[in-house]
Write a protein that holds these residues in place. Structure first.
Motif, mmCIF file in Angstrom:
data_model
loop_
_atom_site.group_PDB
_atom_site.id
_atom_site.type_symbol
_atom_site.label_atom_id
_atom_site.label_comp_id
_atom_site.label_asym_id
_atom_site.label_seq_id
_atom_site.Cartn_x
_atom_site.Cartn_y
_atom_site.Cartn_z
ATOM 1 N N GLU A 116 0.818 -1.229 0.000
ATOM 2 C CA GLU A 116 0.000 0.000 0.000
ATOM 3 C C GLU A 116 0.850 1.276 0.000
ATOM 4 O OE1 GLU A 116 -4.309 -0.366 2.007
ATOM 5 O OE2 GLU A 116 -2.616 -0.314 3.402
ATOM 6 N N ARG A 117 2.149 1.157 0.278
ATOM 7 C CA ARG A 117 2.983 2.368 0.385
ATOM 8 C C ARG A 117 3.718 2.714 -0.914
ATOM 9 N NH1 ARG A 117 6.385 1.643 5.710
ATOM 10 N NH2 ARG A 117 6.989 3.775 5.208
ATOM 11 N N PHE A 118 3.556 1.862 -1.947
ATOM 12 C CA PHE A 118 4.148 2.211 -3.252
ATOM 13 C C PHE A 118 3.146 3.065 -4.038
ATOM 14 C CE2 PHE A 118 6.461 -1.616 -2.096
ATOM 15 C CZ PHE A 118 7.762 -1.305 -2.482
ATOM 16 N N PRO A 119 3.653 3.912 -4.958
ATOM 17 C CA PRO A 119 2.726 4.719 -5.769
ATOM 18 C C PRO A 119 1.759 3.812 -6.529
ATOM 19 C CG PRO A 119 5.002 5.392 -6.125
ATOM 20 C CD PRO A 119 5.049 4.143 -5.300
ATOM 21 N N ARG A 120 0.495 4.153 -6.478
ATOM 22 C CA ARG A 120 -0.509 3.274 -7.074
ATOM 23 C C ARG A 120 -1.228 3.935 -8.253
ATOM 24 N NH1 ARG A 120 -4.432 3.603 -1.801
ATOM 25 N NH2 ARG A 120 -2.412 3.364 -0.818
ATOM 26 N N GLU A 121 -1.904 3.108 -9.042
ATOM 27 C CA GLU A 121 -2.678 3.601 -10.189
ATOM 28 C C GLU A 121 -4.051 2.944 -10.177
ATOM 29 O OE1 GLU A 121 -0.593 2.839 -13.838
ATOM 30 O OE2 GLU A 121 1.203 3.944 -13.188
ATOM 31 N N THR A 122 -4.979 3.551 -10.903
ATOM 32 C CA THR A 122 -6.319 2.983 -11.032
ATOM 33 C C THR A 122 -6.692 2.899 -12.516
ATOM 34 O OG1 THR A 122 -7.074 3.734 -8.874
ATOM 35 C CG2 THR A 122 -8.768 3.415 -10.524
ATOM 36 N N HIS A 123 -7.121 1.706 -12.940
ATOM 37 C CA HIS A 123 -7.507 1.485 -14.348
ATOM 38 C C HIS A 123 -8.684 0.515 -14.413
ATOM 39 C CE1 HIS A 123 -3.682 3.127 -15.937
ATOM 40 N NE2 HIS A 123 -3.148 2.561 -14.871
ATOM 41 N N VAL A 124 -9.476 0.652 -15.466
ATOM 42 C CA VAL A 124 -10.558 -0.308 -15.714
ATOM 43 C C VAL A 124 -10.085 -1.312 -16.765
ATOM 44 C CG1 VAL A 124 -12.918 -0.609 -16.582
ATOM 45 C CG2 VAL A 124 -12.340 1.397 -15.191
ATOM 46 N N TYR A 125 -10.223 -2.601 -16.450
ATOM 47 C CA TYR A 125 -9.855 -3.642 -17.410
ATOM 48 C C TYR A 125 -10.876 -4.779 -17.379
ATOM 49 C CZ TYR A 125 -5.167 -1.536 -17.474
ATOM 50 O OH TYR A 125 -4.111 -0.678 -17.604
ATOM 51 N N PHE A 126 -11.034 -5.436 -18.559
ATOM 52 C CA PHE A 126 -11.841 -6.660 -18.566
ATOM 53 C C PHE A 126 -10.950 -7.848 -18.216
ATOM 54 C CE2 PHE A 126 -10.209 -7.022 -22.949
ATOM 55 C CZ PHE A 126 -9.938 -8.374 -23.029
ATOM 56 N N CYS A 127 -11.561 -8.864 -17.633
ATOM 57 C CA CYS A 127 -10.890 -10.153 -17.412
ATOM 58 C C CYS A 127 -11.778 -11.217 -18.042
ATOM 59 C CB CYS A 127 -10.727 -10.419 -15.917
ATOM 60 S SG CYS A 127 -10.106 -12.078 -15.522
ATOM 61 N N GLU A 128 -11.242 -11.917 -19.034
ATOM 62 C CA GLU A 128 -11.999 -12.978 -19.697
ATOM 63 C C GLU A 128 -11.227 -14.279 -19.572
ATOM 64 O OE1 GLU A 128 -12.419 -12.737 -24.007
ATOM 65 O OE2 GLU A 128 -14.150 -14.090 -23.983
ATOM 66 N N CYS A 129 -11.889 -15.314 -19.066
ATOM 67 C CA CYS A 129 -11.263 -16.626 -19.021
ATOM 68 C C CYS A 129 -11.066 -17.112 -20.458
ATOM 69 C CB CYS A 129 -12.141 -17.618 -18.244
ATOM 70 S SG CYS A 129 -11.381 -19.247 -18.109
ATOM 71 N N ALA A 130 -9.909 -17.732 -20.723
ATOM 72 C CA ALA A 130 -9.647 -18.251 -22.074
ATOM 73 C C ALA A 130 -10.729 -19.242 -22.495
ATOM 74 C CB ALA A 130 -8.279 -18.915 -22.115
ATOM 75 N N ALA A 131 -11.379 -19.887 -21.504
ATOM 76 C CA ALA A 131 -12.404 -20.892 -21.803
ATOM 77 C C ALA A 131 -13.782 -20.277 -22.061
ATOM 78 C CB ALA A 131 -12.509 -21.887 -20.659
ATOM 79 N N ASN A 132 -13.887 -18.950 -21.975
ATOM 80 C CA ASN A 132 -15.187 -18.329 -22.239
ATOM 81 C C ASN A 132 -15.632 -18.706 -23.653
ATOM 82 O OD1 ASN A 132 -17.342 -16.705 -21.460
ATOM 83 N ND2 ASN A 132 -16.442 -14.824 -22.290
ATOM 84 N N THR A 133 -16.888 -19.121 -23.804
ATOM 85 C CA THR A 133 -17.454 -19.553 -25.092
ATOM 86 C C THR A 133 -16.850 -20.883 -25.568
ATOM 87 O OG1 THR A 133 -17.448 -17.158 -25.589
ATOM 88 C CG2 THR A 133 -18.334 -18.563 -27.279
ATOM 89 N N GLY A 134 -16.061 -21.529 -24.702
ATOM 90 C CA GLY A 134 -15.379 -22.765 -25.085
ATOM 91 C C GLY A 134 -16.325 -23.903 -25.417
#
Ligand code: MTE
Length: 417
Positions: A133-151
């Motif tokens: 928690e003491r290192f400089p931090r960032e905030t971003h929005v990302y998707f996470c998709e399992c490789a098996a999605n639609t598998g």
């Protein structure tokens, strides 16, 4: 299928009623919801301390993760699916974001949390949660998709619901420390040919090799999602975020990062998460999730209830290569396409919401959406995908999905051959 269905469309239902959302007030009998004093207006509601940490109202209790019981032998090494048919916008609430784990979700207290960085480093280090928690931090929005999605759909249309065909997907706002900052702290040898071997603290460890270039680019050691602590099932208290790359690399309960000269070739990157091709050889290191779009409503779990007239077609698009620049929608199984309206400008490796507003007159439809990303990549049809990859695959199925809508608004998962 396409020819047959188009013929049926020509003989489809009668013309529309004129597209009014409701008939004139005077034509209806008095509506007690307008004319009568209701209970909720004549009594007081719950006090502010009734729900110190709120859950969705009971009327929304069917908007939940669901699993497919026959898919896995037990629920420990298993997956459940995000109810994307019932969500809008782009951010996935943690409480209904899909879970995928190989040895169950563990409860790890912050005070017991340690992250070891070792291997080809000048100073092997052990970080506590408080240290991170003491290192400089960032905030971003990302998707996470399992490789098996639609598998499950490689062999043809299988599961009758977008939650199950495309719901191994979530999109959150992550707060964390760039991985490159922690590697620098350990004095890691950041040569381009080096790799990291990343492990989780759970029994499976889910060990994966990550090329140094990706580690230095945009990976985050994340401790918050959507503003609050990660949920247990998403890796509390710390997980790795690997933007645009397959979900298996997003190691949860992050425990150890070893800088190594060569990829480890662990179970998760050899017998799993490789793509068996038609000639019997397997493609490996297929990390990036290619561009993909899907219509979330209407869809089998979100049929058209409201009859003819204005209809909002809505869905999600995403690309592991960057930003979504365009989404096309087809009502006739890919014969003709129109450009959909983006909810707002697509952002890097995050979900983009799209809308296509039509006047539905009860005609049968074969609904499709296809994504185009900032590299110019156009999402392939399932036939185009199979021509290159064969029919043995499970992972990385980003072929165009088709929903058949009948004249009553009932929707079914179909495939156009
Ligand atoms: N990390 C650990 N430690 N253990 C796991 O079982 N599963 C992986 C990845 N990270 C896993 C893990 C897989 S296969 C996926 S798709 C994502 O976590 C899913 O993340 P989620 O459960 O937050 O949706």
């Amino acid at each position: 299928m396409a020819g047959l269905t188009r013929r049926r469309m020509l003989g489809g239902a009668a013309a529309a009623t004129g597209g009014l959302l409701s008939s004139k007030a005077e034509a209806r009998s008095p509506d007690p919801l307008i004319t009568e004093l209701q209970d909720w207006a004549s009594q007081t509601g719950d006090g502010v301390d009734a729900t110190p940490y709120g859950l969705p109202i009971e009327y929304e209790r069917d908007v939940i993760r669901r699993n497919v019981p026959w898919l896995t032998a037990d629920t420990i090494s298993s997956v459940n699916f995000t109810p994307i048919h019932a969500l809008d916008g782009t951010i996935t609430p943690q409480g209904c974001a899909f879970e995928r784990h190989h040895s169950g979700a563990i409860a790890l207290r912050k005070q017991d949390y340690r992250l070891l960085i070792n291997g080809l480093v000048e100073n092997p280090i052990v970080l506590t949660y408080g240290d991170i928690e003491r290192f400089p931090r960032e905030t971003h929005v990302y998707f996470c998709e399992c490789a098996a999605n639609t598998g499950m759909e490689w062999a043809g249309a299988q599961l009758n619901g977008v939650q199950f065909t495309h719901g191994m997907l979530h999109n959150m706002e992550y707060t964390g420390v760039p991985l490159r900052v922690l590697l620098a702290e350990a004095g890691a040898d950041m040569s381009d040919q080096n790799w990291l071997y990343i492990e989780g603290a759970d029994a499976s460890s889910n060990g994966r090799s990550l090329p140094m270039a990706k580690a230095l680019d945009d990976c985050l050691v994340a401790f918050k999602a959507n503003g609050e602590a990660l949920r247990k099932e998403h890796g509390y208290p710390v997980r790795l975020v690997v933007p645009g790359w397959e979900g298996n690399l997003w190691v949860k309960w992050l425990r150890r990062i070893e800088v190594v000269a060569e990829a480890v070739e662990s179970r998760e990157e050899t017998s799993k998460y490789t793509d068996l091709l038609a000639n019997g050889t397997a493609r490996k290191w297929s990390w990036v999730m290619d561009a993909k779009a899907v219509i979330t409503s209407p869809s089998p779990q979100a049929p058209i209830f409201h009859g003819y007239g204005p209809l909002v077609i809505s869905g999600l698009a995403w690309s592991g290569h960057g930003r979504i620049t365009r989404v096309d929608v087809s009502l006739d199984g890919g014969v003709s396409w129109e450009i959909a309206r983006l909810g707002y400008r697509g952002s890097d490796k995050a979900l983009t919401r799209f809308y296509h507003d039509i006047h539905w007159n009860g005609n049968e439809m074969l609904l499709q959406a296809r994504a185009i990303d900032e590299t110019g990549y156009v999402q392939p049809t399932k036939s185009q995908l199979r021509a290159v990859r064969g029919e043995n695959s499970i992972y990385h199925n980003n072929g165009v999905q088709t929903w058949y809508v009948d004249s009553q608004g009932v929707v079914e998962n179909v495939e156009i051959t």
